[in-house]
Design a protein around this motif. Structure first.
Motif, PDB file in Angstrom:
ATOM      1  N   ASP A   1      12.234  -7.584  -1.529  1.00 19.77           N
ATOM      2  CA  ASP A   1      11.129  -8.189  -0.994  1.00 19.77           C
ATOM      3  C   ASP A   1      10.532  -7.626   0.334  1.00 19.77           C
ATOM      4  OD1 ASP A   1       9.386 -10.888  -1.227  1.00 19.77           O
ATOM      5  OD2 ASP A   1      10.576 -11.359   0.673  1.00 19.77           O
ATOM      6  N   LEU A   2       9.207  -7.534   0.187  1.00 23.15           N
ATOM      7  CA  LEU A   2       8.498  -7.166   1.547  1.00 23.15           C
ATOM      8  C   LEU A   2       8.114  -8.275   2.280  1.00 23.15           C
ATOM      9  CD1 LEU A   2       5.851  -4.321   0.146  1.00 23.15           C
ATOM     10  CD2 LEU A   2       8.405  -4.338   0.560  1.00 23.15           C
ATOM     11  N   GLN A   3       8.204  -8.173   3.711  1.00 24.34           N
ATOM     12  CA  GLN A   3       8.094  -9.276   4.568  1.00 24.34           C
ATOM     13  C   GLN A   3       7.613  -8.740   5.692  1.00 24.34           C
ATOM     14  OE1 GLN A   3      12.185 -11.019   5.015  1.00 24.34           O
ATOM     15  NE2 GLN A   3      12.550 -11.356   3.006  1.00 24.34           N
ATOM     16  N   SER A   4       6.737  -9.597   6.649  1.00 21.62           N
ATOM     17  CA  SER A   4       6.398  -9.370   8.026  1.00 21.62           C
ATOM     18  C   SER A   4       5.777  -8.150   7.838  1.00 21.62           C
ATOM     19  CB  SER A   4       7.571  -9.259   8.953  1.00 21.62           C
ATOM     20  OG  SER A   4       8.036 -10.763   8.982  1.00 21.62           O
ATOM     21  N   VAL A   5       4.692  -7.967   6.963  1.00 21.94           N
ATOM     22  CA  VAL A   5       4.034  -6.839   7.057  1.00 21.94           C
ATOM     23  C   VAL A   5       2.593  -7.044   8.027  1.00 21.94           C
ATOM     24  CG1 VAL A   5       2.396  -5.305   5.899  1.00 21.94           C
ATOM     25  CG2 VAL A   5       4.531  -5.910   4.925  1.00 21.94           C
ATOM     26  N   LEU A   6       2.546  -6.440   9.165  1.00 25.63           N
ATOM     27  CA  LEU A   6       1.638  -6.661  10.080  1.00 25.63           C
ATOM     28  C   LEU A   6       0.947  -5.355  10.711  1.00 25.63           C
ATOM     29  CD1 LEU A   6       0.245  -8.688  12.237  1.00 25.63           C
ATOM     30  CD2 LEU A   6       2.071  -8.140  13.631  1.00 25.63           C
ATOM     31  N   VAL A   7      -0.436  -5.187  10.872  1.00 26.06           N
ATOM     32  CA  VAL A   7      -1.086  -4.570  11.782  1.00 26.06           C
ATOM     33  C   VAL A   7      -1.791  -5.047  12.904  1.00 26.06           C
ATOM     34  CG1 VAL A   7      -2.672  -2.749  11.638  1.00 26.06           C
ATOM     35  CG2 VAL A   7      -1.060  -2.763   9.712  1.00 26.06           C
ATOM     36  N   LEU A   8      -1.650  -4.624  14.008  1.00 26.38           N
ATOM     37  CA  LEU A   8      -2.479  -5.455  14.913  1.00 26.38           C
ATOM     38  C   LEU A   8      -4.011  -5.511  14.814  1.00 26.38           C
ATOM     39  CD1 LEU A   8      -0.616  -3.979  18.276  1.00 26.38           C
ATOM     40  CD2 LEU A   8      -0.416  -6.427  17.094  1.00 26.38           C
ATOM     41  N   ALA A   9      -4.653  -6.579  14.925  1.00 27.55           N
ATOM     42  CA  ALA A   9      -6.018  -6.576  14.477  1.00 27.55           C
ATOM     43  C   ALA A   9      -6.989  -5.487  15.209  1.00 27.55           C
ATOM     44  CB  ALA A   9      -6.555  -7.826  15.406  1.00 27.55           C
ATOM     45  N   PRO A  10      -6.873  -4.911  16.181  1.00 27.69           N
ATOM     46  CA  PRO A  10      -7.789  -3.642  16.502  1.00 27.69           C
ATOM     47  C   PRO A  10      -7.303  -2.592  15.641  1.00 27.69           C
ATOM     48  CG  PRO A  10      -6.685  -4.708  18.478  1.00 27.69           C
ATOM     49  CD  PRO A  10      -6.017  -5.405  17.420  1.00 27.69           C
ATOM     50  N   HIS A  11      -6.448  -2.586  14.861  1.00 23.91           N
ATOM     51  CA  HIS A  11      -6.167  -1.240  14.386  1.00 23.91           C
ATOM     52  C   HIS A  11      -6.168  -1.529  12.750  1.00 23.91           C
ATOM     53  CE1 HIS A  11      -4.585   0.714  17.784  1.00 23.91           C
ATOM     54  NE2 HIS A  11      -4.102  -0.665  18.180  1.00 23.91           N
ATOM     55  N   ARG A  12      -6.867  -2.681  12.352  1.00 24.26           N
ATOM     56  CA  ARG A  12      -6.773  -3.001  10.927  1.00 24.26           C
ATOM     57  C   ARG A  12      -8.179  -2.383  10.373  1.00 24.26           C
ATOM     58  NH1 ARG A  12      -5.802  -9.342  11.603  1.00 24.26           N
ATOM     59  NH2 ARG A  12      -3.417  -8.876  12.156  1.00 24.26           N
ATOM     60  N   ARG A  13      -8.272  -2.128   8.858  1.00 21.41           N
ATOM     61  CA  ARG A  13      -9.156  -1.582   7.947  1.00 21.41           C
ATOM     62  C   ARG A  13      -9.209  -0.076   8.267  1.00 21.41           C
ATOM     63  NH1 ARG A  13     -10.940  -5.167   5.377  1.00 21.41           N
ATOM     64  NH2 ARG A  13     -12.505  -4.160   4.483  1.00 21.41           N
ATOM     65  N   ARG A  14      -8.011   0.486   8.525  1.00 20.94           N
ATOM     66  CA  ARG A  14      -7.915   1.875   8.838  1.00 20.94           C
ATOM     67  C   ARG A  14      -6.958   2.603   7.854  1.00 20.94           C
ATOM     68  NH1 ARG A  14      -6.278   2.715  14.855  1.00 20.94           N
ATOM     69  NH2 ARG A  14      -5.877   4.693  13.985  1.00 20.94           N
ATOM     70  N   GLY A  15      -6.482   1.721   6.809  1.00 20.14           N
ATOM     71  CA  GLY A  15      -5.403   2.172   5.967  1.00 20.14           C
ATOM     72  C   GLY A  15      -3.978   2.096   6.328  1.00 20.14           C
ATOM     73  N   ILE A  16      -3.866   1.877   7.537  1.00 23.77           N
ATOM     74  CA  ILE A  16      -2.433   1.483   8.035  1.00 23.77           C
ATOM     75  C   ILE A  16      -1.449   0.630   7.213  1.00 23.77           C
ATOM     76  CG2 ILE A  16      -1.078   0.955  10.191  1.00 23.77           C
ATOM     77  CD1 ILE A  16      -3.367   1.845  11.808  1.00 23.77           C
ATOM     78  N   GLY A  17      -2.190  -0.444   7.043  1.00 23.22           N
ATOM     79  CA  GLY A  17      -1.299  -1.486   6.358  1.00 23.22           C
ATOM     80  C   GLY A  17      -0.922  -1.111   4.949  1.00 23.22           C
ATOM     81  N   ARG A  18      -1.700  -0.179   4.322  1.00 24.83           N
ATOM     82  CA  ARG A  18      -1.635   0.231   2.751  1.00 24.83           C
ATOM     83  C   ARG A  18      -0.480   1.470   3.028  1.00 24.83           C
ATOM     84  NH1 ARG A  18      -5.029  -0.251  -1.055  1.00 24.83           N
ATOM     85  NH2 ARG A  18      -6.849  -0.328   0.674  1.00 24.83           N
ATOM     86  N   ARG A  19      -0.514   2.268   4.083  1.00 26.97           N
ATOM     87  CA  ARG A  19       0.408   3.336   4.339  1.00 26.97           C
ATOM     88  C   ARG A  19       1.803   2.584   4.507  1.00 26.97           C
ATOM     89  NH1 ARG A  19      -2.335   6.590   8.827  1.00 26.97           N
ATOM     90  NH2 ARG A  19      -0.264   7.969   8.968  1.00 26.97           N
ATOM     91  N   LEU A  20       2.025   1.609   5.215  1.00 31.15           N
ATOM     92  CA  LEU A  20       3.260   1.014   5.552  1.00 31.15           C
ATOM     93  C   LEU A  20       3.960   0.220   4.083  1.00 31.15           C
ATOM     94  CD1 LEU A  20       2.190  -1.219   8.641  1.00 31.15           C
ATOM     95  CD2 LEU A  20       4.114   0.596   8.554  1.00 31.15           C
ATOM     96  N   ILE A  21       2.834  -0.397   3.320  1.00 27.94           N
ATOM     97  CA  ILE A  21       3.358  -0.819   2.068  1.00 27.94           C
ATOM     98  C   ILE A  21       4.032   0.548   1.036  1.00 27.94           C
ATOM     99  CG2 ILE A  21       2.435  -1.889  -0.048  1.00 27.94           C
ATOM    100  CD1 ILE A  21       0.727  -3.487   1.907  1.00 27.94           C
TER     101      ILE A  21
ATOM    102  N   ASP B   1       7.443  -7.148  20.198  1.00 28.61           N
ATOM    103  CA  ASP B   1       5.881  -7.549  20.573  1.00 28.61           C
ATOM    104  C   ASP B   1       5.073  -7.700  19.280  1.00 28.61           C
ATOM    105  OD1 ASP B   1       6.341  -6.892  23.405  1.00 28.61           O
ATOM    106  OD2 ASP B   1       5.808  -4.907  23.054  1.00 28.61           O
ATOM    107  N   LEU B   2       5.416  -7.180  18.282  1.00 29.81           N
ATOM    108  CA  LEU B   2       4.467  -7.249  17.141  1.00 29.81           C
ATOM    109  C   LEU B   2       4.708  -8.589  16.509  1.00 29.81           C
ATOM    110  CD1 LEU B   2       4.754  -3.773  15.515  1.00 29.81           C
ATOM    111  CD2 LEU B   2       2.862  -4.875  16.257  1.00 29.81           C
ATOM    112  N   LYS B   3       6.070  -8.946  16.522  1.00 27.13           N
ATOM    113  CA  LYS B   3       6.384 -10.414  16.201  1.00 27.13           C
ATOM    114  C   LYS B   3       5.931 -11.394  17.001  1.00 27.13           C
ATOM    115  CE  LYS B   3       9.219 -11.478  13.037  1.00 27.13           C
ATOM    116  NZ  LYS B   3       8.783 -11.747  11.549  1.00 27.13           N
ATOM    117  N   VAL B   4       5.865 -11.199  18.252  1.00 28.67           N
ATOM    118  CA  VAL B   4       5.285 -12.140  19.130  1.00 28.67           C
ATOM    119  C   VAL B   4       3.529 -12.479  18.628  1.00 28.67           C
ATOM    120  CG1 VAL B   4       4.498 -12.571  21.520  1.00 28.67           C
ATOM    121  CG2 VAL B   4       7.015 -11.933  21.017  1.00 28.67           C
ATOM    122  N   ALA B   5       3.103 -11.039  18.577  1.00 26.34           N
ATOM    123  CA  ALA B   5       1.463 -11.334  18.289  1.00 26.34           C
ATOM    124  C   ALA B   5       1.250 -11.971  16.803  1.00 26.34           C
ATOM    125  CB  ALA B   5       0.996  -9.658  18.310  1.00 26.34           C
ATOM    126  N   TRP B   6       2.218 -11.832  16.068  1.00 23.23           N
ATOM    127  CA  TRP B   6       2.415 -12.460  14.655  1.00 23.23           C
ATOM    128  C   TRP B   6       2.313 -14.065  14.829  1.00 23.23           C
ATOM    129  CZ3 TRP B   6       3.915 -10.220   9.727  1.00 23.23           C
ATOM    130  CH2 TRP B   6       3.909 -11.200   8.601  1.00 23.23           C
TER     131      TRP B   6
END
Length: 154
Positions: free
Chosen positions: A86-106, A20-25
């Motif tokens: 190499d980090l690849q395909s880092v994605l946070v769904l748009a409604p969940h961005r700007r909450r630090g989730i991407g930073r936590r994944l990285i 689902d995430l890759k499809v959203a991407w």
């Protein structure tokens, strides 16, 4: 951070959510056959020893993902077990961005790289995400060169 989001390593039961995430991407509808092929490929990737996938899980629903691919490097004197990642395909769904989730994944992938003794981790960023990567210790490299093949995609 107690926002109801758990960042953890992906397991096989996450496969549907990863698709689902890759499809959203992709920003386009998935075709049934493409989805089946993608699920099969991701199932294989999750099981590989040279690949790490982490997910952001909010109440059983995946809202983000990040992948790290580990590569062996040519041995050196005194350092015969060298790896880079190499980090690849880092994605946070748009409604969940700007909450630090991407930073936590990285950060989770960087911690896992450190645990494995991987000294060099790279990522190809976009301008929007560049500051997030830099806040996690990534620096621009004026020496990194890239060649894009003209061969057709498979």
């Amino acid at each position: 951070m107690d926002d109801g989001v758990v960042v953890r390593r992906a397991v096989e039961r996450d496969l549907s959510g990863l698709v689902d995430l890759k499809v959203a991407w992709a920003h386009r509808p998935d075709e049934g056959e493409e989805r089946v092929a993608l699920a099969s490929a991701l199932r294989e990737w999750i099981g590989r020893s040279d690949v790490v996938c982490v997910v952001a899980d909010e109440g059983g629903r995946l809202v983000g993902m990040a992948w790290m691919v580990v590569f062996p490097r040519v041995p050196n004197l005194g350092d015969t077990e060298r790896y880079s990642a190499d980090l690849q395909s880092v994605l946070v769904l748009a409604p969940h961005r700007r909450r630090g989730i991407g930073r936590r994944l990285i950060a989770k992938l960087c911690d896992l790289a450190d645990d494995r003794g991987i000294r060099r981790v790279t990522v190809q960023s976009n301008l929007t995400a560049k500051s997030v990567y830099m806040s996690e210790g990534f620096l621009p490299s004026g020496l990194l060169l890239e060649r894009i093949s003209k061969a057709p995609m498979s």
